[in-house]
Motif scaffolding. Sequence first.
Motif, PDB file in Angstrom:
ATOM      1  N   TYR A  49      -7.940  -1.383  11.327  1.00  0.00           N
ATOM      2  CA  TYR A  49      -6.430  -1.672  11.427  1.00  0.00           C
ATOM      3  C   TYR A  49      -6.095  -3.138  11.920  1.00  0.00           C
ATOM      4  O   TYR A  49      -5.252  -3.700  11.257  1.00  0.00           O
ATOM      5  N   SER A  50      -6.929  -3.824  12.794  1.00  0.00           N
ATOM      6  CA  SER A  50      -7.047  -5.000  13.089  1.00  0.00           C
ATOM      7  C   SER A  50      -6.830  -6.162  12.033  1.00  0.00           C
ATOM      8  O   SER A  50      -6.255  -6.930  11.524  1.00  0.00           O
ATOM      9  N   TYR A  51      -7.878  -5.664  11.048  1.00  0.00           N
ATOM     10  CA  TYR A  51      -8.360  -6.372   9.784  1.00  0.00           C
ATOM     11  C   TYR A  51      -6.945  -6.393   8.976  1.00  0.00           C
ATOM     12  O   TYR A  51      -6.515  -7.251   8.504  1.00  0.00           O
ATOM     13  N   LEU A  52      -6.447  -5.208   8.760  1.00  0.00           N
ATOM     14  CA  LEU A  52      -5.257  -5.075   8.090  1.00  0.00           C
ATOM     15  C   LEU A  52      -3.930  -5.992   8.445  1.00  0.00           C
ATOM     16  O   LEU A  52      -3.365  -6.657   7.895  1.00  0.00           O
ATOM     17  N   HIS A  53      -3.888  -5.896  10.144  1.00  0.00           N
ATOM     18  CA  HIS A  53      -2.681  -6.347  10.542  1.00  0.00           C
ATOM     19  C   HIS A  53      -2.899  -7.955  10.613  1.00  0.00           C
ATOM     20  O   HIS A  53      -1.939  -8.643  10.407  1.00  0.00           O
ATOM     21  N   ASP A  54      -3.937  -8.274  11.205  1.00  0.00           N
ATOM     22  CA  ASP A  54      -4.101  -9.605  11.571  1.00  0.00           C
ATOM     23  C   ASP A  54      -4.663 -10.746  10.397  1.00  0.00           C
ATOM     24  O   ASP A  54      -3.986 -11.847  10.225  1.00  0.00           O
ATOM     25  N   ARG A  55      -5.470 -10.095   9.461  1.00  0.00           N
ATOM     26  CA  ARG A  55      -5.962 -11.135   8.303  1.00  0.00           C
ATOM     27  C   ARG A  55      -4.958 -10.869   7.095  1.00  0.00           C
ATOM     28  O   ARG A  55      -4.713 -11.989   6.233  1.00  0.00           O
ATOM     29  N   LEU A  56      -4.378  -9.661   6.936  1.00  0.00           N
ATOM     30  CA  LEU A  56      -3.627  -9.059   5.682  1.00  0.00           C
ATOM     31  C   LEU A  56      -2.315  -9.332   5.933  1.00  0.00           C
ATOM     32  O   LEU A  56      -1.382  -9.225   5.004  1.00  0.00           O
ATOM     33  N   GLY A  57      -1.850  -9.080   7.250  1.00  0.00           N
ATOM     34  CA  GLY A  57      -0.358  -8.952   7.226  1.00  0.00           C
ATOM     35  C   GLY A  57       0.228  -7.791   6.977  1.00  0.00           C
ATOM     36  O   GLY A  57       1.536  -7.545   6.745  1.00  0.00           O
ATOM     37  N   ILE A  58      -0.581  -6.619   6.885  1.00  0.00           N
ATOM     38  CA  ILE A  58      -0.084  -5.217   6.686  1.00  0.00           C
ATOM     39  C   ILE A  58       0.339  -4.440   7.908  1.00  0.00           C
ATOM     40  O   ILE A  58      -0.789  -4.224   8.645  1.00  0.00           O
ATOM     41  N   ALA A  59       1.130  -3.972   7.934  1.00  0.00           N
ATOM     42  CA  ALA A  59       1.582  -3.172   9.037  1.00  0.00           C
ATOM     43  C   ALA A  59       1.703  -1.575   9.016  1.00  0.00           C
ATOM     44  O   ALA A  59       2.096  -1.097   7.562  1.00  0.00           O
TER      45      ALA A  59
END
Length: 263
Positions: free
Chosen positions: A178-188
């Motif tokens: 989840y952190s990878y999606l949010h922090d690296r890819l900007g996906i919420a």
Amino acid sequence: MDYPNDQAPGAPVRSGIPEHGRIPKYYAVKARIALLVDELAEGNALPTERDLAERYEVARETVRQALRDLLLEGKLRRQGRGTVAAGPKLEQPLSLVSYTEGVRRQGRTPGRNLIGLDRFPCNAALAEETGLRPGEPVWHLERVLLADEERMGLESTYVAAERVPHLDTDFDPDSSFYSYLHDRLGIAFGDADERLETVLATPREALLIGTPPALPMLLIHRISRDTEGRPLERVRSLYRGDRFSFSTRLRDSSSTRLGDSST
């Protein structure tokens, strides 16, 4: 109805005593061992089966049956050739919160062991369930879930390769997806459909998690979408029933509707 004075919140009604009042011998021994376990710190050893049998003046098989129940309930755990107090269960919220965050909230250290990361064309069954296109590339990420290096469960994640094209090179398998999606890819994350059931692990799953096949498991199926409603992931999470519990906060939807209608 009157309950015993020592009835603890969340305990079985009338401490599990049948209405006819006849208590199986193993259950009476189990109740006495449970009180003994409550006095032990997490990780402290329980007396041996022989010692317990002599203390309570019962057969060792009666003690074994009581210990089996306490092991399945998560009050005890095996350590080497002995049995120790397990400590409290981990409590995970039923919400869009990552495993990492849920474990850290309880002062434990989360971790994961990578089992496999594979890429393959999305099959028809997965496409129908998630809304992805049949044949489009999909990643399958499988990891053992840890808390303080203790194996807690098994997580299987499917996600479209288009959303995470460099998952095999940019993502640390020991970290939060989840952190990878949010922090690296900007996906919420926007919302999700989730289903919870009890199951028994397959022989392969039991081996990976390090539990007996007869141990009850808590299984969560989740289909997640982003804030635009696009399919994001399909997750199958298998948790040890003896070490995990789940919680959520409920609201009365009827009162909400009444409040809306009065404005």
